[in-house]
Design an enzyme around this catalytic site. Structure first.
Site, PDB file in Angstrom:
ATOM      1  N   CYS A   1       0.820  -1.221   0.000  1.00 23.10           N
ATOM      2  CA  CYS A   1       0.000   0.000   0.000  1.00 23.10           C
ATOM      3  C   CYS A   1       0.850   1.265   0.000  1.00 23.10           C
ATOM      4  O   CYS A   1       0.393   2.318  -0.452  1.00 23.10           O
ATOM      5  CB  CYS A   1      -0.903   0.039   1.230  1.00 23.10           C
ATOM      6  SG  CYS A   1      -1.918  -1.417   1.491  1.00 23.10           S
TER       7      CYS A   1
ATOM      8  N   ASP B   1      -1.725  -3.462   8.022  1.00 24.93           N
ATOM      9  CA  ASP B   1      -2.736  -4.299   8.659  1.00 24.93           C
ATOM     10  C   ASP B   1      -2.623  -5.747   8.201  1.00 24.93           C
ATOM     11  O   ASP B   1      -2.832  -6.675   8.985  1.00 24.93           O
ATOM     12  CB  ASP B   1      -4.136  -3.767   8.337  1.00 24.93           C
ATOM     13  CG  ASP B   1      -4.453  -2.485   9.086  1.00 24.93           C
ATOM     14  OD1 ASP B   1      -3.539  -1.951   9.736  1.00 24.93           O
ATOM     15  OD2 ASP B   1      -5.594  -2.019   9.012  1.00 24.93           O
TER      16      ASP B   1
ATOM     17  N   SER C   1     -11.979  -5.888   9.722  1.00 27.02           N
ATOM     18  CA  SER C   1     -11.320  -5.351   8.537  1.00 27.02           C
ATOM     19  C   SER C   1     -12.365  -5.041   7.480  1.00 27.02           C
ATOM     20  O   SER C   1     -13.459  -5.622   7.464  1.00 27.02           O
ATOM     21  CB  SER C   1     -10.327  -6.382   7.998  1.00 27.02           C
ATOM     22  OG  SER C   1      -9.961  -6.091   6.670  1.00 27.02           O
TER      23      SER C   1
END
Length: 608
Positions: free
Chosen positions: A100, A132, A523
């Site tokens: 990311c 994450d 999530s």
């Protein structure tokens, strides 16, 4: 001043000084001219002490008493003339260890180029991030949510200490986006968010993969539906390059919501990370920020009750992450506004779930880009009367003005459903209360799971014990309401996400045969019959901490209730015997988080 916003479906390039010619696989950006002139403000007002463009940085660049400040600035390469220019802080959430974020340094270079081409001085600085996906299922996930506030704190710190006149932030992963916007809200200096962009999907032997495929492969493996070799194949093809996780998970949810809110340029949320148009957007940001400085248009002029509602509409229509509830509440509080769980329920009741996007659907964010991008979706929602077009944006125009000449969604596309055939007639995010969640909880119900579930509680003190149990005997979970507690903001600490447990349940084929409740979070990749953010949390004496194995729990979405059949007398007896667990940490950053964090229903903010 006319600046150019671009669409991926068009025939002409805009003016070369803004977007250099390159091959974008026939998706050429159209020219959509958006004046940066405000409808009420003179675009070139005379510069005074109150509206000069460098009104913050002049505090250190002009007084003779600030010789030390000026010496440092000369030392980093500024001339006397440069000291008179606006200084822009360019905050990148770059680090190498996450798909990311790994490309954001390159994007920050393009932003700096655009800032300098606009006649300003750009200073890049970094802030921290947490992957994450890497930390999921481990105690490392305790550090995820608090990274949002660390990002906000660090940007606020640098911007304030260095006296920068404006901010361009470049986030990539889930908590990055709200962290950067919270900082802008606190500072209230002109700012623009440039989203790092979505990843492209992975492909292997006619199958499509993404990060959730990797998580669910474990449940498929323990249930015997795939071999270990097949599991490893999924892992090798789930993340084929740079960009945020590709479905309507938290990163893309927040990027879309922030674009709908008006704090990023049109198309920012839908241009993929590796598309050349992303670099073009970065170069444009400086030109737009200069106009924001001239107009003195600040985040608190853009983030309003109406624009926050637009953001919520985007989340509901696109089937976005439940994390948006936490983050939008926190963003609202950063600008002095109050957003409540009830506000989300009102929007959910009025807005249908229209997007066939992962995790519950078929498509990914790159597919949105191909059918016209986020602006085409926003235009559709505006035409349906679901959005307020009068809200101001970072282009210096209203949302409606930005969307006026945007091409409509591609004819025949199947990603965004018509209003006559929604995936669900109301929003997928539902706010539940009841004797198990008196202060509220957040459910993610897409319609595929059903609207009612009742069963005996299967209680776990933390997610790791749950994962051990499902690995040993997946079928023992059938028909149960799985309760994972002690994972709230203070109890976790850090309110970790339960993607690994939900993925294990889905991978084992139990998605419709058990429900999962937690005082932690989910999530954006989680799906199934899941309820999180249960307040009060177990650590604070909430009813979820009093539940025992076998207690019957009922989740009724129609009534917006989550209740147990345990009598009030029995619950009172249990409460008298209950003692608060010891905090899991007593030093360091997580201890500071425990001592400062508010409840999930208050956005888990740490500065109140």
């Amino acid at each position: 001043m006319q600046a150019t916003i671009f669409s991926p479906r068009a025939t002409l390039f805009p003016c070369k000084p803004l977007l250099p010619s390159h091959n974008v696989n026939s998706r050429r950006p159209s020219i959509i001219s958006c004046s940066a002139q405000s409808v009420t403000a003179d675009p070139s007002p005379p510069i005074t002490d109150t509206n000069k463009l460098n009104k913050y940085s002049s505090r250190i660049t002009e007084p003779k008493s600030q010789g030390g400040s000026q010496a440092i600035l000369h030392g980093v390469g500024l001339s006397d003339d440069d000291l008179l220019k606006p200084q822009i802080g360019i905050s990148s959430v770059w680090y190498e260890g996450n798909t990311c974020n790994m490309h954001l340094l390159k994007l920050s270079e393009a932003v700096k180029e655009g800032v300098e081409n606009a006649g300003m001085v750009g200073f890049r600085f970094n802030t921290i991030g947490v992957s994450d996906a890497i930390s999921m299922g481990t105690r490392g996930m305790c550090f995820s949510l608090q990274s949002r506030d660390l990002i906000a704190d660090s940007i606020e710190t640098v911007m304030s200490a260095q006296w920068y006149d404006g901010n361009i932030s470049i986030p990539g992963c889930d908590k990055n986006m709200p962290g950067t916007i919270m900082a802008m809200g606190r500072l209230n200096r002109p700012g623009i968010m440039v989203y790092g962009g979505t990843i492209k999907p992975g492909h292997f032997q006619d199958k499509t993969y993404d990060i959730v495929s990797a998580f669910q492969s474990y449940g498929e493996f323990v249930s015997g539906s795939i071999s270990d070799e097949q599991r490893k194949t999924v892992l090798h093809h789930s993340c084929p390059g740079a960009g945020a996780c590709g479905g309507m998970y938290t990163a893309n949810t927040m990027a879309s919501a922030i674009e709908a809110m008006g704090m990023s340029l049109p198309y920012s949320s839908s241009i993929p990370a590796e598309d050349p148009l992303k670099l073009d957007e970065c170069r444009l940001a400086g030109k737009y920020l200069l106009e924001l400085l001239k107009m003195d248009l600040k985040p608190r002029d853009i983030i309003t009750p109406k624009s926050l509602r637009n953001a919520m509409v985007s989340v509901m229509a696109l089937g976005g992450s439940t994390n948006a509830v936490l983050h939008l509440i926190a963003i609202a509080r950063s600008v002095g506004l109050e957003l409540t769980l009830d506000d989300f329920q009102k929007v959910s009741d009025a807005v249908p779930f229209l997007a066939d996007l992962k995790p519950s659907g078929k498509y990914v964010m790159e597919d949105i880009h191909k059918i016209g991008g986020t602006p085409a979706v926003l235009r559709y929602l505006l035409e349906l009367g679901l959005m307020d077009g009068d809200c101001m944006t970072v282009t210096g125009q209203t949302l409606a003005q930005n969307l006026e000449n945007v091409p409509s969604l591609t004819e025949g596309q199947e990603i965004i459903r018509p209003l006559s055939n929604p995936i669900k007639e109301t929003g997928h995010i539902q706010i539940l209360r009841g004797d198990l969640a008196p202060d509220g909880s957040v459910a993610k119900i897409t319609g595929k799971e059903g609207l009612y579930f009742s069963g005996p509680a299967l209680v776990f003190e933390g997610e790791e014990s749950m994962l051990a149990a499902i690995s040993a005997d997946p079928m023992s979970f059938k028909g149960t309401v799985v309760v994972i507690r002690g994972e709230g903001p203070k109890g976790g600490p850090g309110m970790p996400e339960m993607l690994t447990p939900t993925s294990a349940i889905m991978g084992a084929g139990l998605g419709k045969e058990c429900a999962l409740l937690t005082d932690g979070r989910f999530s954006g990749g989680s799906h199934g019959f899941v309820v999180g953010h249960i307040c009060p949390e177990a650590q604070e004496g909430g009813p979820i901490g009093l539940i025992k194995n076998g207690d019957i729990i009922t989740i009724d979405i129609g009534k917006k209730r989550i209740d147990t059949q345990v009598s009030p007398e029995e619950m009172n007896d249990r409460r008298k015997k209950w003692t608060a667990p010891a905090y899991k940490v007593n030093r360091g950053v997580l201890y500071k988080y425990i001592k400062n964090v508010q409840s999930a229903s208050d956005g888990c903010v740490t500065d109140e």
